[in-house]
Design an enzyme around this catalytic site. Structure first.
Site, short mmCIF file in Angstrom:
data_model
loop_
_atom_site.label_atom_id
_atom_site.label_comp_id
_atom_site.label_asym_id
_atom_site.label_seq_id
_atom_site.Cartn_x
_atom_site.Cartn_y
_atom_site.Cartn_z
N ASP A 15 28.07 69.77 132.22
CA ASP A 15 26.85 70.00 131.45
C ASP A 15 26.58 71.50 131.53
OD1 ASP A 15 24.26 70.36 130.58
OD2 ASP A 15 23.45 68.60 131.62
N TYR A 232 19.08 69.25 144.36
CA TYR A 232 19.21 68.48 143.12
C TYR A 232 19.58 69.39 141.94
CZ TYR A 232 18.26 65.63 139.11
OH TYR A 232 18.40 64.97 137.92
N LYS A 235 22.33 64.71 137.59
CA LYS A 235 23.30 63.71 138.03
C LYS A 235 24.70 64.13 137.61
CE LYS A 235 21.56 60.30 140.42
NZ LYS A 235 21.55 60.59 141.83
C1 F6R Z 1 18.81 63.66 134.50
C2 F6R Z 1 18.37 64.85 133.75
C3 F6R Z 1 16.99 64.92 133.24
C4 F6R Z 1 16.17 65.98 133.97
C5 F6R Z 1 14.71 66.00 133.50
C6 F6R Z 1 13.91 67.12 134.16
O1 F6R Z 1 20.14 63.78 134.92
O2 F6R Z 1 19.14 65.77 133.56
O3 F6R Z 1 16.37 63.67 133.27
O4 F6R Z 1 16.22 65.74 135.35
O5 F6R Z 1 14.67 66.20 132.10
O6 F6R Z 1 14.56 68.32 133.93
P1 F6R Z 1 13.92 69.74 134.33
O7 F6R Z 1 13.59 69.66 135.78
O8 F6R Z 1 15.03 70.70 134.02
O9 F6R Z 1 12.72 69.93 133.46
MG MG Z 2 21.58 68.25 131.18
MG MG Z 3 24.36 64.66 131.37
#
Ligand code: F6R
Ligand code: MG
Ligand code: MG
Length: 371
Positions: A15, A232, A235
């Site tokens: 990603d 973190y 995923k």
């Molecule tokens: C799960 C994922 C999303 C982000 C969520 C918060 O793998 O990538 O669900 O965790 O959109 O993202 P931030 O913290 O970047 O705003």
């Molecule tokens: Mg992403």
């Molecule tokens: Mg992804």
């Protein structure tokens, strides 16, 4: 040592930023990645490639004759992700540009640097059908249940009963992701032991499967970003390669487990259980919108011909999987009603690798001894 005669399929993904949050790759990212791999094909580094995406993950499917864990192939993938990040993700300010590129520089293999990889080297049969599974908003252990069903469960795979060439069973290699160890278990003899481990997909992850006679059958990505970064970072949105037919499970047996949208960790903020929804590659299905999900899996079918990739066939583009999608939507409704409560939210052990720890740390000093 890699053999020149053998074909290797390398699926390497990352990603490196996406459009409208963590939602879908931008077409220009795929374009730049294709240019990179086209050049590599002209230079005969690879024989063939297919660049695609699953939700916000950019996937490089490459065929070559250089064997698994080849530095040239891994560096090619790494440089492609860097280039996509620099040429597209950053200038367009795509969200989380370069997210999965956790290292400052390439160091021999993408394993441990952020991108996920699944690789399988094999001697081509007369005809070699192969399925590449790509998932978004989940984690490597998501393949445990379907891989078990495909290669060890006769209620899923009729060939395990009906076809004498499958009777010898399959050998599963399982990683203990906490300890960095691996173990090989032979099925059907050791299915109880296998299930004792892989029933906990957060810790134990199937990495490879071969037929009893050594024929390579499947490979899955196993990298855990949080373990590499110590924090973190989203995923790990895994990939998996499964060979099929003629002495292996049929394509229909390989797809059958996904008629049951089992619960996997991931979804919103990598912190929730949700159903794994089988979807078509098409834009209408292959993007995670509701609560950043629910988790999704795409299946691309290829024929491998002298290390060329013939295809892909969009295997979940079939009304026969509509019910699985409906069930996944029903399950999504049901789980969402739990809001922030477990078991929708992941248990404390897995939440250790999410941003929740920051919140819990803040509360630590406010606790007082019960009188
Ligand atoms: C799960 C994922 C999303 C982000 C969520 C918060 O793998 O990538 O669900 O965790 O959109 O993202 P931030 O913290 O970047 O705003
Ligand atoms: Mg992403
Ligand atoms: Mg992804």
């Amino acid at each position: 040592m890699p053999s020149e005669k053998k074909t290797t399929i390398s699926v390497i993904k990352a990603d490196v930023g996406s459009l409208a949050g963590h939602h879908i790759t931008h077409p220009k990212q795929l374009e730049v990645a294709r240019q990179h791999l086209e050049q590599a094909r002209e230079e005969s580094l690879i024989v063939d490639f297919h660049v695609t995406h699953c939700g916000d993950d950019l996937e490089l499917i490459m065929s070559h004759q250089r064997g698994e864990n080849d530095m040239v192939i891994h560096e090619l993938a790494w440089n492609t992700f860097i280039d996509v990040t620099e040429k597209v993700s950053r200038p367009l300010k795509l969200y989380a540009a370069g997210q999965d590129l956790l290292a400052d520089a390439f160091s021999g293999n993408v394993k441990g640097l952020g991108p996920g990889s699944a690789e399988l080297e094999f001697e081509e049969r007369v005809s070699d059908p192969l399925v590449v599974f790509l998932a978004d908003k989940t984690a490597p252990g998501a393949w445990n249940l379907p891989l078990y069903k495909i290669f060890a469960d006769p209620f899923n795979t009729a060939g395990l009963i009906i076809d004498p060439s499958l009777h010898g069973g399959f050998i599963f290699e399982v990683l203990d992701t906490h300890e960095g160890l691996s173990v090989k278990l032979k099925c059907p003899e050791e299915i109880y032991d296998l299930l004792a481990l892989i029933g906990d997909p957060n810790r134990y992850v199937i990495s490879k499967i071969s037929r009893n006679d050594g024929l390579p059958a499947a490979a899955a990505s196993t990298s855990k970003l949080s373990m590499i970064a110590g924090r973190y970072v989203g995923k790990d949105d895994p990939v998996c390669i499964v060979r099929a037919q003629n002495g292996l499970p049929a394509v229909g047996e390989v797809l059958e487990p996904f008629a049951f949208p089992h619960l996997v960790p991931g979804w919103m903020r990598g912190s929730h259980h949700g159903p794994l929804m089988p979807v078509s590659y098409s834009d209408s299905q292959n993007k995670c919108t509701r609560f950043d999900g629910p988790p999704r899996v795409v299946a691309l079918g290829f024929q491998i011909a002298n290390a060329s990739l013939v295809g892909p066939a969009d295997l979940f583009d079939d009304p026969a999987f509509d019910k699985a999608r409906d069930k996944a939507n029903d399950l999504a409704d049901y789980l969402r009603l739990h809001g922030p409560f477990v078991p929708h939210r992941l248990g404390p052990e897995e939440m250790e690798y999410t941003t929740l720890t920051g919140v819990l740390d803040k509360l630590k000093n406010r606790f007082q001894k019960i009188q």
